[in-house]
Structure formats: C-alpha cells, structure tokens
Design a protein around this motif. Structure first.
Motif, short mmCIF file in Angstrom:
data_model
loop_
_atom_site.label_atom_id
_atom_site.label_comp_id
_atom_site.label_asym_id
_atom_site.label_seq_id
_atom_site.Cartn_x
_atom_site.Cartn_y
_atom_site.Cartn_z
N UNK A 98 67.28 32.83 3.19
CA UNK A 98 66.55 32.50 3.69
C UNK A 98 66.28 31.84 4.63
N UNK A 99 67.52 31.59 5.73
CA UNK A 99 67.33 30.72 6.69
C UNK A 99 67.61 31.70 7.84
N UNK A 100 68.41 32.89 7.89
CA UNK A 100 68.44 33.94 9.18
C UNK A 100 66.87 35.09 8.42
N UNK A 101 66.28 35.12 7.85
CA UNK A 101 65.01 35.58 6.65
C UNK A 101 64.06 35.01 8.12
N UNK A 102 63.62 33.76 7.74
CA UNK A 102 62.39 33.58 8.31
C UNK A 102 63.46 33.46 10.24
N UNK A 103 63.79 32.60 9.94
CA UNK A 103 64.65 33.23 11.92
C UNK A 103 63.92 34.72 12.75
N UNK A 104 64.41 35.41 11.97
CA UNK A 104 63.88 36.87 12.18
C UNK A 104 62.42 37.34 11.80
N UNK A 105 62.59 36.77 11.50
CA UNK A 105 60.14 36.33 11.15
C UNK A 105 59.46 36.06 11.72
N UNK A 106 60.49 34.74 12.88
CA UNK A 106 60.00 34.24 13.68
C UNK A 106 59.94 34.83 15.36
N UNK A 107 60.98 35.29 15.48
CA UNK A 107 61.81 35.69 16.28
C UNK A 107 60.96 37.32 16.60
N UNK A 108 60.44 38.15 15.43
CA UNK A 108 59.78 39.10 15.03
C UNK A 108 58.48 38.86 16.31
N UNK A 109 58.11 37.82 15.75
CA UNK A 109 56.81 37.20 16.02
C UNK A 109 56.75 36.87 17.32
N UNK A 110 58.10 36.09 17.61
CA UNK A 110 58.08 35.94 19.82
C UNK A 110 57.81 37.10 19.85
N UNK A 111 58.47 37.39 19.67
CA UNK A 111 59.25 39.17 20.62
C UNK A 111 57.96 39.90 21.32
#
Length: 374
Positions: A14-27
């Motif tokens: 879950x932590x990995x998925x959440x950070x990936x989704x946030x990174x996609x948003x930042x990107x």
C-alpha cells in the motif's frame, strides 16, 4: 521543486502504491521533478509501471549495510541537490536520517505508515522478539537524535503510536492515503455464488488465517459451505500456513489464493463483501479500495480501522483473532442483502468524502509547498 522519494522498493504494498500515484501526480506538474530512489528491487510490483510513465528510478546495488546505503544516498544528494527528500518505510527512514548528518540543509519528510511496535506482534510466532526489540531501538533513537525531520502520518492512530517514541511535537501533518474510484463498480456482474474478498500480502498482520477459521466454523457448526473466499495479494511469510490450513480442512472448493493480480478493481467489483480482520494496520488501504467499490465490510475493531470507517455502526467489527464473531459477521452479510446494500452505500459515501485520490494528492503537494516556505 526537485523531489527524491526514498523507498525500500517498488513492491506491491500500500505504501508503494500510494507513493507511485502521488509521484505520477507530481510528474504532471510543470516546474516539479521527481525521482524514486529504491534500496532493493522486487520481481512483483510497480517498477514497470513507473518506468512506462518516464519517472526516473535509481536502484541501490551495493552491500547490504546501512553505512554503504547512506554513502550511496549522500552521493545522489550531492549530485542532484533535491529540495525535498521524502522517505517511506522504516529502512528508508533510517537511511534518510543517516544522510541528514552530512546534508543538514535538505528538507526531509518521513511518512509514518503503520503501527509496527504494537504488542499484537507478540502473537506472531515467526517473529524473533530480540531482533524486533533491536530494530525498534534503532528506529527510536535515530529519530530522537535527528533534527528538523517533518513527519507525514497517514492516520491519527499511527501518529499517536509514534509520538512518544520519536518525541514528535508540532512537526507533523496527518494526511490519509487516497485511492481512485473503482472504474468497474456497478458495471461488473456480481459472482453467481456469494463471494467475500480480502486484499493484502499474505502475512501475520493481515489476519487472513482467521477468515479461513471462520469459514471452517460456519461449515462445521452452521452447515454453511457455499460462501467463497478469494485472497488477493502477493505471497509472504504466512502463505504456507494458509495453504496448509486450506488443504487440511478441505476448503479447496471455497477458497481461492490467486496471489498478486493486476485486476484487483474488477475482482472487488464482482464480490459481495470485503473482510479485513487485521491485527494491526497503519491505515488499511485495501479497506479504502473496498469502499471505492461500494462493498460492505467486516473488519477487526482496532482503532485505526474504526478511524477509517468513521462510524462504528457502518461496518461489522470483531476483535482480532476472534474468528467465531468474525464468522457471525460474515454470516450476517451472507444472509441479509438489505444490510449489505446499506453498508455498501455508506462505504462509497465515506470514500467520496474522505479518501478520493485527487483530494489527497492536493493535500500532499500543499504540505511540500508549506515545508519549503519554512
């Protein structure tokens, strides 16, 4: 704004998925660059997805020692000069604190995502208690001696777990994890037979063995043997125990263990209920995924899950390890369609109000901007 996300791996948690989704948003934002720095590689996980988007990833490939990992990370910091280092999960948090000794000017955010020092862990027969205590002390003392760390906690309960350990004062922000709405909800036909689902890695903490015990109890004591259970999540330390219980108790016709799958949303939408009897959690991202699919839920009565549910009358609760009460709750959902629909409507409403990914991502970015101003 240049952001480094330091994380143990790009695995399937879950932590990995959440950070990936946030990174996609930042990107997607002009003026913001983001890079993942991973301490190890996982065969199963999100590495491919991140690569396909174009977010750069740097993997550590040296010796398995904290000293080597800290030197590696310091070299990256010296080369790239990030504005923010956001570390996630205990090992990565330790590395970021070590890097702080040399690089005192960088802004460090550390996500607190679980309650790892809960006494419930004593029930885990596979956990060497002396190693657990050593790891705890390393985490605690490195946090207490690290200056100017800002903490992001995913729930109030997680914050309260760490506050006395890390001596956290006002250097924190509580922001839940988010999820996107289930795109299959309402469009996928429900399973012909009554189907309950659990999603999560196959570990002690998730209490999945208690679902199996509950199914056996219902079959042996209530004569109910047409409730099917599907466990979605990568294999772990408890996989062998789960598989052995299924075989020894002749539950093969009721239980499916497909492991890690890439169509969780669709499978959730086809289920009738979600069962989540965890012994401890940081938030319970899988529960939020169930909410996004509008599923009625039966879960353990640990404080963090009560916090996520928000209303004790809007899910069916049982004490961790109490498989007989869990069985009764599953039976209620099985027998009462009206109850399922009522709880399912609340689940979806709760998701919309508190856990939409779009809302969470904006709160996270605002936290970054606020930190850079100070």
């Amino acid at each position: 704004m240049k952001v480094f996300v330091l994380i143990n791996s790009l695995g399937a948690g879950g932590a990995e998925r959440s950070m990936v989704e946030f990174a996609k948003f930042l990107f997607q934002h002009d003026g913001i660059t983001v890079r993942f720095v991973c301490l190890e590689r996982r065969k199963i996980g999100l590495e491919e997805e991140v690569a396909s988007i174009g977010i750069p990833v740097t993997f550590y490939a040296g010796k398995n020692s904290y000293t080597s990992k800290i030197k590696f990370f310091n070299k990256l910091i010296d080369k790239e000069n990030p504005d923010i280092v956001h570390s996630v999960l205990t090992q990565s948090n330790l590395i970021a604190r070590g890097a702080r000794i040399k690089n005192r000017k960088i802004k460090i955010i550390q996500s607190l995502v679980n309650t790892p020092y809960s006494l419930e862990r004593k029930k885990d027969a596979k956990l060497p208690w002396y190693k657990f205590q050593m790891a705890k002390q390393l985490d605690v003392w490195s946090a207490r001696f690290s200056k100017n760390i800002f903490y992001h906690s995913i729930t109030k309960e997680v914050l309260e777990h760490y506050k006395p350990l890390f001596h956290i004062k006002d250097n924190y922000k509580i922001i839940h994890r988010g999820r996107y709405e289930n795109s299959y909800s309402g469009s996928v036909k429900k399973s012909d037979e009554f189907l309950i689902v659990n999603s999560g890695r196959q570990e002690f903490a998730k209490g999945q063995i208690d679902i199996l015990k509950a199914l056996k109890h219902l079959r042996d004591n209530k004569g109910v043997s047409d409730i099917n259970f599907m466990l979605l999540g990568r294999p772990g330390h408890y996989t062998e125990i789960l598989e052995d219980f299924v075989k020894k108790n002749y539950l093969e016709n009721q239980v499916s263990l497909p492991g890690f799958v890439d169509d969780v949303e669709k499978r959730l939408a086809a289920a009738h209920a979600f069962v989540f009897p965890s012994y401890y959690e940081g938030l319970g991202g899988a529960l939020i995924e169930a909410f996004s699919a509008g599923l009625p839920c039966a879960c353990s009565n640990i404080p963090v899950l009560k916090e996520v549910v928000g209303d004790e009358k809007r899910a069916l609760f049982s004490a961790p390890g109490d498989f007989e009460v869990l069985a009764e709750n599953i039976l209620k959902l099985y027998e009462d369609k009206e109850l399922r629909e009522e709880l399912g409507r609340y689940s979806y409403q709760r998701f919309q109000e508190s856990f939409r990914m779009e809302k969470i991502n904006k709160e996270m970015l605002d936290m970054y901007k606020s930190l850079l101003k100070h």
